[in-house]
Design a protein around this motif. Structure first.
Motif, PDB file in Angstrom:
ATOM      1  N   PHE A  45       0.743  -1.400   0.034  1.00 48.91           N
ATOM      2  CA  PHE A  45       0.008  -0.188  -0.120  1.00 48.91           C
ATOM      3  C   PHE A  45       0.854   1.273  -0.015  1.00 48.91           C
ATOM      4  O   PHE A  45       0.596   2.427  -0.669  1.00 48.91           O
ATOM      5  N   VAL A  46       1.794   1.481   0.708  1.00 45.76           N
ATOM      6  CA  VAL A  46       2.675   2.443   1.178  1.00 45.76           C
ATOM      7  C   VAL A  46       3.571   2.873  -0.379  1.00 45.76           C
ATOM      8  O   VAL A  46       3.541   3.749  -0.741  1.00 45.76           O
ATOM      9  N   MET A  47       4.363   1.787  -0.399  1.00 45.80           N
ATOM     10  CA  MET A  47       5.325   1.993  -1.451  1.00 45.80           C
ATOM     11  C   MET A  47       4.768   1.538  -2.955  1.00 45.80           C
ATOM     12  O   MET A  47       4.999   2.518  -3.732  1.00 45.80           O
ATOM     13  N   GLY A  48       3.977   0.445  -2.906  1.00 43.58           N
ATOM     14  CA  GLY A  48       3.458   0.044  -4.468  1.00 43.58           C
ATOM     15  C   GLY A  48       2.390   0.894  -5.070  1.00 43.58           C
ATOM     16  O   GLY A  48       2.407   1.282  -6.061  1.00 43.58           O
ATOM     17  N   VAL A  49       1.412   1.003  -4.114  1.00 46.43           N
ATOM     18  CA  VAL A  49       0.223   1.610  -4.482  1.00 46.43           C
ATOM     19  C   VAL A  49       0.454   3.364  -4.542  1.00 46.43           C
ATOM     20  O   VAL A  49       0.409   4.240  -5.520  1.00 46.43           O
ATOM     21  N   SER A  50       0.678   3.709  -3.304  1.00 46.32           N
ATOM     22  CA  SER A  50       0.706   5.207  -2.762  1.00 46.32           C
ATOM     23  C   SER A  50       1.837   5.874  -3.642  1.00 46.32           C
ATOM     24  O   SER A  50       1.852   7.033  -4.014  1.00 46.32           O
ATOM     25  N   TYR A  51       3.216   5.361  -3.669  1.00 46.54           N
ATOM     26  CA  TYR A  51       4.289   6.037  -4.203  1.00 46.54           C
ATOM     27  C   TYR A  51       4.316   5.616  -5.841  1.00 46.54           C
ATOM     28  O   TYR A  51       4.306   6.617  -6.806  1.00 46.54           O
ATOM     29  N   PHE A  52       4.710   4.361  -6.126  1.00 42.62           N
ATOM     30  CA  PHE A  52       4.967   3.944  -7.260  1.00 42.62           C
ATOM     31  C   PHE A  52       3.763   4.008  -8.401  1.00 42.62           C
ATOM     32  O   PHE A  52       3.985   4.322  -9.649  1.00 42.62           O
ATOM     33  N   TYR A  53       2.588   3.890  -7.897  1.00 40.97           N
ATOM     34  CA  TYR A  53       1.427   3.735  -8.870  1.00 40.97           C
ATOM     35  C   TYR A  53       0.729   4.997  -9.072  1.00 40.97           C
ATOM     36  O   TYR A  53       0.637   5.781  -9.996  1.00 40.97           O
ATOM     37  N   VAL A  54       0.146   5.239  -7.787  1.00 39.28           N
ATOM     38  CA  VAL A  54      -0.786   6.770  -7.920  1.00 39.28           C
ATOM     39  C   VAL A  54       0.189   7.875  -7.835  1.00 39.28           C
ATOM     40  O   VAL A  54      -0.302   9.220  -8.025  1.00 39.28           O
ATOM     41  N   LYS A  55       1.372   7.952  -7.229  1.00 39.15           N
ATOM     42  CA  LYS A  55       2.164   9.123  -6.831  1.00 39.15           C
ATOM     43  C   LYS A  55       1.651  10.037  -5.931  1.00 39.15           C
ATOM     44  O   LYS A  55       1.666  11.227  -6.223  1.00 39.15           O
ATOM     45  N   ALA A  56       0.798   9.501  -4.911  1.00 42.74           N
ATOM     46  CA  ALA A  56       0.315  10.318  -3.934  1.00 42.74           C
ATOM     47  C   ALA A  56       1.136  10.666  -2.922  1.00 42.74           C
ATOM     48  O   ALA A  56       0.808  11.777  -2.267  1.00 42.74           O
ATOM     49  N   LEU A  57       2.151  10.011  -2.665  1.00 40.37           N
ATOM     50  CA  LEU A  57       3.227  10.228  -1.544  1.00 40.37           C
ATOM     51  C   LEU A  57       4.598  10.568  -2.638  1.00 40.37           C
ATOM     52  O   LEU A  57       4.799   9.703  -3.642  1.00 40.37           O
ATOM     53  N   SER A  58       5.444  11.368  -1.684  1.00 37.42           N
ATOM     54  CA  SER A  58       6.723  11.696  -2.665  1.00 37.42           C
ATOM     55  C   SER A  58       7.519  10.208  -1.965  1.00 37.42           C
ATOM     56  O   SER A  58       7.220   9.559  -1.105  1.00 37.42           O
ATOM     57  N   LEU A  59       8.858  10.262  -2.534  1.00 39.30           N
ATOM     58  CA  LEU A  59       9.474   9.109  -2.393  1.00 39.30           C
ATOM     59  C   LEU A  59      10.049   9.245  -0.872  1.00 39.30           C
ATOM     60  O   LEU A  59      10.099   8.348  -0.156  1.00 39.30           O
ATOM     61  N   LYS A  60      10.610  10.405  -0.420  1.00 41.78           N
ATOM     62  CA  LYS A  60      10.669  10.654   0.890  1.00 41.78           C
ATOM     63  C   LYS A  60       9.800  10.391   1.739  1.00 41.78           C
ATOM     64  O   LYS A  60       9.929   9.719   3.059  1.00 41.78           O
ATOM     65  N   GLN A  61       8.404  10.816   1.784  1.00 44.37           N
ATOM     66  CA  GLN A  61       7.307  10.449   2.596  1.00 44.37           C
ATOM     67  C   GLN A  61       7.156   9.122   2.737  1.00 44.37           C
ATOM     68  O   GLN A  61       6.783   8.433   3.806  1.00 44.37           O
ATOM     69  N   ALA A  62       6.881   8.172   1.480  1.00 42.05           N
ATOM     70  CA  ALA A  62       6.875   7.000   1.401  1.00 42.05           C
ATOM     71  C   ALA A  62       7.834   6.277   2.193  1.00 42.05           C
ATOM     72  O   ALA A  62       7.525   5.205   3.278  1.00 42.05           O
ATOM     73  N   LEU A  65       7.329   7.014   6.038  1.00 41.66           N
ATOM     74  CA  LEU A  65       6.004   6.179   6.586  1.00 41.66           C
ATOM     75  C   LEU A  65       6.615   4.629   6.917  1.00 41.66           C
ATOM     76  O   LEU A  65       6.202   4.054   7.625  1.00 41.66           O
ATOM     77  N   THR A  66       7.153   4.176   5.796  1.00 39.01           N
ATOM     78  CA  THR A  66       7.515   2.792   5.978  1.00 39.01           C
ATOM     79  C   THR A  66       8.672   2.505   7.101  1.00 39.01           C
ATOM     80  O   THR A  66       8.319   1.514   7.592  1.00 39.01           O
ATOM     81  N   LEU A  67       9.568   3.137   7.073  1.00 41.97           N
ATOM     82  CA  LEU A  67      10.669   3.141   8.033  1.00 41.97           C
ATOM     83  C   LEU A  67       9.971   3.265   9.432  1.00 41.97           C
ATOM     84  O   LEU A  67      10.158   2.769  10.335  1.00 41.97           O
ATOM     85  N   ILE A  68       8.966   4.218   9.495  1.00 42.09           N
ATOM     86  CA  ILE A  68       8.443   4.526  11.060  1.00 42.09           C
ATOM     87  C   ILE A  68       7.569   3.168  11.343  1.00 42.09           C
ATOM     88  O   ILE A  68       7.566   2.494  12.504  1.00 42.09           O
ATOM     89  N   ILE A  69       6.745   2.627  10.469  1.00 41.67           N
ATOM     90  CA  ILE A  69       6.098   1.376  10.677  1.00 41.67           C
ATOM     91  C   ILE A  69       6.906   0.147  11.055  1.00 41.67           C
ATOM     92  O   ILE A  69       6.559  -0.617  11.838  1.00 41.67           O
ATOM     93  N   VAL A  70       8.114   0.089  10.194  1.00 46.92           N
ATOM     94  CA  VAL A  70       8.804  -1.218  10.264  1.00 46.92           C
ATOM     95  C   VAL A  70       9.692  -1.097  11.694  1.00 46.92           C
ATOM     96  O   VAL A  70       9.841  -2.052  12.506  1.00 46.92           O
ATOM     97  N   ILE A  71      10.075   0.301  12.338  1.00 51.49           N
ATOM     98  CA  ILE A  71      10.977   0.489  13.298  1.00 51.49           C
ATOM     99  C   ILE A  71       9.851   0.078  14.554  1.00 51.49           C
ATOM    100  O   ILE A  71      10.004  -0.432  15.526  1.00 51.49           O
ATOM    101  N   LEU A  72       8.605   0.601  14.411  1.00 50.88           N
ATOM    102  CA  LEU A  72       7.581   0.383  15.403  1.00 50.88           C
ATOM    103  C   LEU A  72       7.310  -1.137  15.585  1.00 50.88           C
ATOM    104  O   LEU A  72       7.131  -1.670  16.687  1.00 50.88           O
ATOM    105  N   ASP A  73       7.283  -1.814  14.430  1.00 52.35           N
ATOM    106  CA  ASP A  73       7.092  -3.302  14.592  1.00 52.35           C
ATOM    107  C   ASP A  73       8.400  -3.896  15.255  1.00 52.35           C
ATOM    108  O   ASP A  73       8.272  -5.053  16.203  1.00 52.35           O
ATOM    109  N   TYR A  74       9.402  -3.497  14.954  1.00 49.89           N
ATOM    110  CA  TYR A  74      10.418  -4.125  15.671  1.00 49.89           C
ATOM    111  C   TYR A  74      10.961  -3.770  17.013  1.00 49.89           C
ATOM    112  O   TYR A  74      11.158  -4.437  17.755  1.00 49.89           O
ATOM    113  N   PHE A  75      10.236  -2.574  17.557  1.00 46.91           N
ATOM    114  CA  PHE A  75      10.108  -2.201  18.875  1.00 46.91           C
ATOM    115  C   PHE A  75       9.307  -3.331  19.566  1.00 46.91           C
ATOM    116  O   PHE A  75       9.328  -3.587  20.684  1.00 46.91           O
ATOM    117  N   TYR A  76       8.100  -3.428  19.003  1.00 49.10           N
ATOM    118  CA  TYR A  76       6.904  -4.341  19.628  1.00 49.10           C
ATOM    119  C   TYR A  76       7.791  -5.656  19.641  1.00 49.10           C
ATOM    120  O   TYR A  76       7.792  -6.206  20.664  1.00 49.10           O
TER     121      TYR A  76
END
Length: 114
Positions: A45-62, A65-76
């Motif tokens: 959703f974040v990288m494939g759809v929102s960035y690569f396909y729809v271009k709703a997010l910039s690469l930096k934003q995508a 967001l991906t890094l934040i979600i993954v880091i939160l998962d590692y903290f959990y």
């Protein structure tokens, strides 16, 4: 449709061999499946759809967001002590993100052509 199916089948085959190599099991436990699925869905959703396909997010934003979600998962994972953080686990997570991003992009392209 052919490329989407091919990518899914090839990705599932690679995932099977990665699970055998890293986890020593073809079918991981439910907790591991949830974490791998989370990474796949973030990539989808974040990288494939929102960035690569729809271009709703910039690469930096995508990436942020991906890094934040993954880091939160590692903290959990660290908090509940479910598994140790090692190189193989990180590689598996990167694979799931990339596979999810590719599937998200191809799904978006397929839906547009439909």
């Amino acid at each position: 449709m052919k490329m989407l199916s091919f990518t899914f089948i090839l990705g599932a085959i690679f995932l099977y061999f990665m699970n055998i190599a890293i986890l020593k099991s073809a079918i991981p436990n439910m907790e591991w499946t949830i974490h791998a699925g989370t990474r796949f869905l973030v990539g989808f959703f974040v990288m494939g759809v929102s960035y690569f396909y729809v271009k709703a997010l910039s690469l930096k934003q995508a990436l942020k967001l991906t890094l934040i979600i993954v880091i939160l998962d590692y903290f959990y994972d660290y908090y509940v002590e479910s598994y140790r953080l090692n190189f193989e686990i990180i590689l598996h997570g990167i694979y799931m993100l990339v596979w999810g991003a590719l599937m998200g992009y191809l799904t978006g392209r397929y839906m547009k052509n439909k």
